[in-house]
Design an enzyme around this catalytic site. Structure first.
Site, PDB file in Angstrom:
ATOM      1  N   SER A 194       0.855  -1.187   0.000  1.00  0.00           N
ATOM      2  CA  SER A 194       0.000   0.000   0.000  1.00  0.00           C
ATOM      3  C   SER A 194       0.884   1.227   0.000  1.00  0.00           C
ATOM      4  O   SER A 194       2.032   1.184   0.478  1.00  0.00           O
ATOM      5  CB  SER A 194      -0.894   0.010   1.244  1.00  0.00           C
ATOM      6  OG  SER A 194      -1.526   1.257   1.407  1.00  0.00           O
TER       7      SER A 194
ATOM      8  N   TYR B 216      -0.787   0.355  10.962  1.00  0.00           N
ATOM      9  CA  TYR B 216      -1.099  -0.285   9.681  1.00  0.00           C
ATOM     10  C   TYR B 216      -0.013   0.028   8.645  1.00  0.00           C
ATOM     11  O   TYR B 216       0.449  -0.859   7.917  1.00  0.00           O
ATOM     12  CB  TYR B 216      -2.454   0.210   9.191  1.00  0.00           C
ATOM     13  CG  TYR B 216      -2.834  -0.236   7.799  1.00  0.00           C
ATOM     14  CD1 TYR B 216      -3.346  -1.515   7.576  1.00  0.00           C
ATOM     15  CD2 TYR B 216      -2.702   0.629   6.721  1.00  0.00           C
ATOM     16  CE1 TYR B 216      -3.712  -1.921   6.286  1.00  0.00           C
ATOM     17  CE2 TYR B 216      -3.062   0.229   5.441  1.00  0.00           C
ATOM     18  CZ  TYR B 216      -3.561  -1.040   5.226  1.00  0.00           C
ATOM     19  OH  TYR B 216      -3.916  -1.438   3.961  1.00  0.00           O
TER      20      TYR B 216
END
Length: 245
Positions: free
Chosen positions: A137, A150
């Protein structure tokens, strides 16, 4: 020629979208946490899959990964394409207060991914063929205060996958590292979309096109994010604060 496609996280929006796009003429193994996969199985069959095999799996049970992949290949045949589309966003506030919440995010989004990638890569390397897809990501490219737990998990996964891709060079096995930005879907429901957001269908289209092309290793979704992050010092602060999770 028929292929075996295994989607780990077959109930996720992106995993489901990828599975249906790769279904035609192939055997599809859908792996997900306990619960019904009837909708996903029916969609793959409607998309032309020869066979669809639903299998329950617990991504966090890393000790089971060897047996899990062996079971998939015993039921479906040698895996040609493996897509790791599972993961959790978690709650940043909880993770800052409770170390166990932080560990859960890190374990699912990094440790479990690295474990399964290692098992799959070794089997494919022994056969000299196969394609792996790992979901990093842009959150891991530049870890931000807003979601650093995260983001750090994705940063670890990105580094691991990049090194593994290098280790697989000349082995006949290809690892595609997908780096989507903010994805508008169930996982981000209630959040304000960031610049250059995409949908699960758009991510799936890009990933499947990359699988079939057999070219690049790194895939930015959308492609404009690569240019933005390569010149990140010049991104206006107001825009940077809203960059994808």
């Amino acid at each position: 020629m028929s292929r075996v496609v295994a989607v780990f996280g077959g109930r996720s929006e992106i995993g489901h979208a990828i599975a249906t796009r790769l279904a035609a003429g192939n055997t599809v193994a859908l792996l997900a946490r306990p619960g019904s996969l009837d909708t996903e199985v029916a969609a793959c069959r409607a998309a032309g899959a020869q066979r669809v095999i639903p299998i329950e799996f617990d991504a966090d049970d890393t000790d089971s990964h060897d047996d899990l992949v062996a079971r998939v290949e015993a039921e479906a045949g040698p895996i040609d394409i493996a897509v790791l589309a599972f993961g959790i966003l978690g709650d940043q506030a909880d993770a800052e207060r409770d170390h166990r919440a932080a560990v859960r995010i890190l374990h699912t989004d990094f440790v479990a991914q690295a474990s399964l990638l290692t098992v799959l890569a070794e089997r494919m390397r022994q056969r000299g063929t196969g394609t792996l897809v790992a979901f990093s990501s842009v959150a891991g490219v530049r870890v931000r205060r807003a979601n650093y737990v995260y983001g750090s998990a994705k940063a670890g996964l990105d580094g691991f996958a990049s090194g593994l891709a290098d280790a697989l060079h000349s082995s006949g096995v290809r690892l595609v590292i997908a780096r989507p930005g903010f994805v508008i879907g169930r996982m981000t429901e209630g959040m304000e979309p960031a610049p250059f957001s995409s949908t699960p269908d758009q991510v799936a289209d890009a990933v499947v096109a990359e699988i079939e092309s057999g070219k690049r290793v790194e895939l930015w979704i959308p492609w404009q994010l690569k240019a933005m992050f390569s010149v990140s010092p010049f991104i206006p602060r107001a825009v940077w604060r809203r960059m994808p999770r």
